[in-house]
Design a protein around this motif. Structure first.
Motif, PDB file in Angstrom:
ATOM      1  N   ARG A  32       0.830  -1.207   0.000  1.00 57.96           N
ATOM      2  CA  ARG A  32       0.000   0.000   0.000  1.00 57.96           C
ATOM      3  C   ARG A  32       0.867   1.262   0.000  1.00 57.96           C
ATOM      4  O   ARG A  32       0.560   2.234  -0.705  1.00 57.96           O
ATOM      5  N   SER A 233      -7.336  -5.673   5.718  1.00 52.72           N
ATOM      6  CA  SER A 233      -8.198  -4.792   4.920  1.00 52.72           C
ATOM      7  C   SER A 233      -8.609  -3.555   5.707  1.00 52.72           C
ATOM      8  O   SER A 233      -8.800  -2.470   5.134  1.00 52.72           O
ATOM      9  N   ARG A 237      -7.032   0.656   5.168  1.00 52.16           N
ATOM     10  CA  ARG A 237      -7.915   1.823   5.064  1.00 52.16           C
ATOM     11  C   ARG A 237      -7.554   2.875   6.110  1.00 52.16           C
ATOM     12  O   ARG A 237      -8.278   3.826   6.325  1.00 52.16           O
TER      13      ARG A 237
END
Length: 254
Positions: A32, A233, A237
């Motif tokens: 990410r 997950s 975020r």
């Protein structure tokens, strides 16, 4: 850690739900950072401090060139033979590298093994390039202290505010993100450790005596993996868990 335990941990790192889920959470987090342009996707220089039996260096190699260092000489030799990795024998409190050498400096469940954790973090920061990152994990909450921590030669377990204090000694960088993780399983692990402490189960096990021996590959192993890995997950975020068994901490150098 006793030498025979490294052989045990070599298998655990590759099969046990906790190690495999942590690998997924950390790999996804680094991916990410690259997606967001915070880390380069080319020629990334990575330092893996306290690589142990070597699995963390193997999966970090997906992202760039990894330099591995491990304090225990026997573990260095054992992991090198098993994995083919070149592993440097050295200490986190005296890293044999120049200042500003690496794009990403990792220490996954290492700092808690060092009595002078302030010096350990200072060294991690020193070898990090300006504008680059330190990424660590540490065990959380002294209320979870058990024979597992004793066997693994931990000095302490942390709260996030304590990790912040380790990194905020001078104005040389800032926190990017922090969170607890392995949070969904916090309560069962908490009760398991309290019962284990009361019944002294760790001392009665035949192997290392760590909690990792409590579950073997199988259906339960896969279920626990999926529960813990689900948190990836949420973390990606940038949602922070308010408690957990471990801490993920990401810091950027000015």
């Amino acid at each position: 850690m006793e030498h025979d335990y490294y052989k045990e941990y070599y298998e655990l790192e590759r099969n046990h739900w906790w190690f495999v889920a942590r690998e997924g959470i950390l790999s996804n987090y680094i991916h990410r950072l690259i997606e967001q342009g915070k880390l380069s996707s080319k020629d990334l220089k990575i330092l893996n401090v306290g690589c142990g039996p070597g699995r963390s260096s193997e999966y970090l190699s997906k992202f760039g060139k990894v330099t591995s260092i491990e304090y225990d000489e026997f573990c260095c030799e054992f992991a090198s033979k098993k994995t083919g990795l070149e592993i440097i024998n050295g200490s986190i409190t005296e890293l044999p590298f120049e200042d500003n050498s690496f794009d990403l400096v990792c220490a996954f469940d290492v700092v808690e093994h060092v009595e002078d954790d302030q010096l350990a973090v200072k060294e991690l920061k020193r070898v990090t390039k300006k504008g680059a990152f330190v990424l660590i994990t540490v065990p959380a909450f002294m209320d979870l202290w058990s024979h597992h921590d004793v066997i693994n030669h931990h000095f302490k377990r942390y709260k996030i505010k304590e990790v912040n204090l380790l990194f905020d000694t001078i104005n040389d960088g800032n926190k990017v993100f922090d969170t607890y993780f392995n949070s969904l399983l916090f309560l069962p692990i908490y009760f398991f450790r309290k019962v284990s402490n009361f019944l002294k189960l760790g001392q009665k096990r035949k192997g290392s005596g760590s909690d990792f021996e409590a579950f073997k590959p199988g259906v339960l192993n896969r279920i626990l993996y999926k529960i813990m890995y689900f948190e990836s997950s949420v973390i990606n975020r940038k949602i922070r868990f308010p408690f957990g068994v471990s801490i993920l901490y990401n810091w950027k150098k000015f």
